[in-house]
Write a protein that holds these residues in place. Sequence first.
Motif, short mmCIF file in Angstrom:
data_model
loop_
_atom_site.label_atom_id
_atom_site.label_comp_id
_atom_site.label_asym_id
_atom_site.label_seq_id
_atom_site.Cartn_x
_atom_site.Cartn_y
_atom_site.Cartn_z
N ILE A 67 0.83 -1.20 0.00
CA ILE A 67 0.00 0.00 0.00
C ILE A 67 0.86 1.25 0.00
CG2 ILE A 67 -1.63 1.34 1.39
CD1 ILE A 67 -2.92 -1.35 2.17
N GLU A 68 1.93 1.25 0.78
CA GLU A 68 2.81 2.42 0.83
C GLU A 68 3.50 2.64 -0.52
OE1 GLU A 68 3.91 2.40 5.61
OE2 GLU A 68 5.31 1.51 4.15
N GLU A 69 3.91 1.55 -1.17
CA GLU A 69 4.54 1.68 -2.49
C GLU A 69 3.54 2.21 -3.52
OE1 GLU A 69 7.11 1.60 -5.68
OE2 GLU A 69 7.51 1.54 -3.52
N ALA A 70 2.30 1.68 -3.47
CA ALA A 70 1.28 2.12 -4.41
C ALA A 70 0.90 3.58 -4.19
CB ALA A 70 0.04 1.24 -4.28
N GLN A 71 0.97 4.04 -2.95
CA GLN A 71 0.68 5.44 -2.67
C GLN A 71 1.80 6.34 -3.19
OE1 GLN A 71 -0.51 6.11 1.37
NE2 GLN A 71 -1.31 8.15 0.95
N LYS A 124 -0.30 4.56 -8.00
CA LYS A 124 -1.22 3.48 -8.38
C LYS A 124 -2.42 3.40 -7.44
CE LYS A 124 2.07 0.49 -10.81
NZ LYS A 124 2.70 -0.85 -10.87
N LEU A 125 -2.20 3.74 -6.18
CA LEU A 125 -3.32 3.69 -5.24
C LEU A 125 -4.36 4.73 -5.61
CD1 LEU A 125 -4.60 2.60 -2.65
CD2 LEU A 125 -3.27 4.29 -1.36
N LYS A 126 -3.94 5.94 -5.91
CA LYS A 126 -4.88 7.00 -6.26
C LYS A 126 -5.64 6.65 -7.53
CE LYS A 126 -5.21 11.99 -7.04
NZ LYS A 126 -4.46 13.27 -7.09
N ALA A 127 -4.93 6.10 -8.52
CA ALA A 127 -5.58 5.72 -9.77
C ALA A 127 -6.58 4.60 -9.55
CB ALA A 127 -4.52 5.30 -10.79
N GLY A 128 -6.19 3.61 -8.76
CA GLY A 128 -7.10 2.49 -8.49
C GLY A 128 -8.33 2.92 -7.73
N LEU A 129 -8.16 3.82 -6.77
CA LEU A 129 -9.30 4.31 -6.01
C LEU A 129 -10.22 5.16 -6.87
CD1 LEU A 129 -7.52 5.26 -2.65
CD2 LEU A 129 -9.17 3.41 -3.00
N ALA A 130 -9.64 5.93 -7.77
CA ALA A 130 -10.46 6.75 -8.67
C ALA A 130 -11.34 5.87 -9.54
CB ALA A 130 -9.56 7.63 -9.53
N ARG A 131 -10.79 4.76 -10.01
CA ARG A 131 -11.60 3.82 -10.82
C ARG A 131 -12.67 3.16 -9.96
NH1 ARG A 131 -6.41 2.52 -12.77
NH2 ARG A 131 -6.36 0.68 -11.40
N ALA A 132 -12.29 2.75 -8.75
CA ALA A 132 -13.24 2.04 -7.90
C ALA A 132 -14.39 2.92 -7.45
CB ALA A 132 -12.50 1.48 -6.68
#
Length: 246
Positions: free
Chosen positions: A73-77, A81-89
């Motif tokens: 999660i820290e790496e994705a943030q 990638k975390l922001k992009a994935g959350l935007a899609r979700a």
Amino acid sequence: MRTPPNESLTSDIAEARRPRRPEPERRCILTGETGSRDALVRLAASPSGLVLPDAQEKAPGRGAWVCSSRTAIEEAQRNGKLKAGLARAFKTGDLEIPEDLSQRIADALTRVFLDRLGLEMRVGALILGTQRIAESARMGGVSALFHANDASEDGRKKLDQAWRVGREAEGSGERGWTLPLDRDALSVALGRDNVVHFGLADDAAAARVLKPLKRLMHYLGQEIPNGTWPDEFGRASVRAGDDTND
């Protein structure tokens, strides 16, 4: 009619004792892989767009599931990638992701685990006090044994030995679990002084406690010994060579 004060607790314990049904899998928004809910963490967004952990999985509305690894999660943030994935979700880019999200998730998972311990203490399934644990263990009255991560090695070994005697498992090398929490955290959560060790009186209670503990340890990247987690209400232990010391 007035609701009995412990009715919700009784319902909670009764629900936990029911035979488990296969849980539907969830898809991680970071990797696209599917897994059981126990292997992922649910995130929820407030009406203002603030993303927060939903460790109890009860927040209303759409949720997003991520693999329960703090490092992932820290790496994705960091790489976006975390922001992009959350935007899609959540189907919106108007989101606020706290910088300390990974720590908030750790805190939420810890809280779920400690709340579970509190419930077990209220129904009398938790055994506290070194002498009482040792006596109960020798009589076969301890299903699962746990130690704070700052417990002395000598104290652990003595209780582990008593536990093996009561389980007729002498020579097996079985040991109690070393928790990712120290005595201060356990003492505050349970409202008792100097909680260094505790036992659980039956397999059903052990299974209820081990579920959130397994999730927390997985998230923190701590090794979970193979073959020691009961599918239903089996015994749980750490065997020699798989010890998770301080």
